[in-house]
Design a protein around this motif. Sequence first.
Motif, PDB file in Angstrom:
ATOM      1  N   ASN A  35       9.673  54.941   0.726  1.00  0.00           N
ATOM      2  CA  ASN A  35      10.281  54.733   2.046  1.00  0.00           C
ATOM      3  C   ASN A  35      11.569  53.944   1.944  1.00  0.00           C
ATOM      4  O   ASN A  35      12.563  54.268   2.600  1.00  0.00           O
ATOM      5  N   TRP A  44      14.397  56.337   0.523  1.00  0.00           N
ATOM      6  CA  TRP A  44      14.905  57.382   1.413  1.00  0.00           C
ATOM      7  C   TRP A  44      15.570  56.810   2.661  1.00  0.00           C
ATOM      8  O   TRP A  44      16.570  57.356   3.149  1.00  0.00           O
ATOM      9  N   ILE A  45      15.038  55.715   3.178  1.00  0.00           N
ATOM     10  CA  ILE A  45      15.697  55.078   4.333  1.00  0.00           C
ATOM     11  C   ILE A  45      17.085  54.611   3.942  1.00  0.00           C
ATOM     12  O   ILE A  45      18.057  54.792   4.695  1.00  0.00           O
ATOM     13  N   GLU A 100      16.211  62.235   8.583  1.00  0.00           N
ATOM     14  CA  GLU A 100      15.424  61.187   9.237  1.00  0.00           C
ATOM     15  C   GLU A 100      14.036  61.708   9.614  1.00  0.00           C
ATOM     16  O   GLU A 100      13.026  61.003   9.481  1.00  0.00           O
ATOM     17  N   LEU A 156      11.743  62.009   6.506  1.00  0.00           N
ATOM     18  CA  LEU A 156      11.464  60.809   5.715  1.00  0.00           C
ATOM     19  C   LEU A 156       9.976  60.591   5.434  1.00  0.00           C
ATOM     20  O   LEU A 156       9.603  60.266   4.291  1.00  0.00           O
ATOM     21  N   SER A 207       8.675  60.557   1.606  1.00  0.00           N
ATOM     22  CA  SER A 207       8.244  59.276   1.047  1.00  0.00           C
ATOM     23  C   SER A 207       6.749  59.199   0.799  1.00  0.00           C
ATOM     24  O   SER A 207       6.296  58.468  -0.081  1.00  0.00           O
TER      25      SER A 207
END
Length: 458
Positions: free
Chosen positions: A198, A201-202, A233, A236, A240
């Motif tokens: 997470n 990717w964020i 988005e 995600l 993740s």
Amino acid sequence: MTDPDDTDASHSRDASQRPTDSTHRAASAGAVAAPRPDGADVTGTAHRRVPMAGRDPDEHERASTPLELLFDLTFVVAVGTAAAQFAELLAEGHVGHATTAFALAMFAISVAWISFSWFASAFGTDDWLDRLLTMVQMVGVVVFALGLPAMFHSVDEGGRLELRGIVLGYVVMRIAMVAQWWRASRESAAYRRVGMANMRWIAIAQIGWVVIAFVHLPTWLVVVAVPLLGVLELLLPALSQGSAGGTPWHPHHMAERYSLFAIITLGEAVVGTVASSGDLLGGAHGTDWSIDAIAVVVAGVGLTFGMWWVYFSTPFGDVLVHRRGRGYLFGYGHILLFMGIAGAGAGLHVAGLYMEHHTELGEAAVIVSLALPVGLYLLTVFLLHTLLLSATDRFHLLLLTATLVVLAAAVLLAAAGAPVAVCLLVIMLSPYVTVIGYETVGHRHQRRMLADLGVRGR
């Protein structure tokens, strides 16, 4: 958001690694005494650091915390600003630009709120660090809201898209989420890989938003990049978590969180009613209760109440208990629902401006500006009900068809020259088609669907 449409196998595999209440309490022993999830001080040392080991997804009577409710209040400002800007551009006749800017604003607002809410359901500790990081996100929401007028204006004017304000606020919110995931990855061995993924990717998505907002790129490239980053988005959670088995979010807690945010956005319909009827009553000192003013008030409040009734006719919490794998659909499917509700508030505002002769739109266009978001909302509720239950019902299809016919009738009446007040009252009736249908017959159909869902399990 923290649950992709995971498989039965991955869910079962992860369940063996999930911390139980007892392990969570044992891990919290070093914090003297773990604070209650609702933040109540029962030991005199409330809000000491508690290991972010993951909540129990079967926790009894799990409810929204005061921290989550306070967080939601900042989104009242963001949703209200987006709806107000949308109404102003619509009233000026700039329908395409207004719709584009509003969709972008509501998408970003919804994704940020969803990300926080699913994480808090799975890992929220309400200790001092969790509170501080939540406060940082609240600051980001306010900055985002302050940047909305400039973004709407730039979309309307054309040329360079002014995203610096909203991106700055959005990135602040997302950086705080990275910090939360970093903490979860360090304090929970079972979710370390999910937390690291997470974070990665964020961060990648935020780099993309910063480049778009602060680097002078060709307009065509921005137009292409913005929807691509939006898709990223949405993906995600899948990117993740994938086969990691998701996170320990609580079905009834998430259903409650979404219902509360739906109520927040429904508040915009009330705001739109007040904004549209204020001048019709003669301003600050007016007492001129004209037919138009009465129609706006009745239609606004009646429509808001009907939309509320429709939403709460579906027990989403009970459905999610059996359909955890549909969390992704439930979570992100609400984005269109939130857009529809907030758009309805803006449409009511535009109707009032039309009655005050403060809009460039014709009567039919004004009614369409309200009928479309109401239709989007009602259609999304029906779709969520059908897809989450994996069951179609002829009676529900009949209700949906009748609802759309009522909305279409309002538009046709406006095109035929009927008074706007009459058309507003017709639109007000649209959600009550479902309300009456559910209260008389539909509730029995829904009970059968839920019973069947319990038999089939996932």
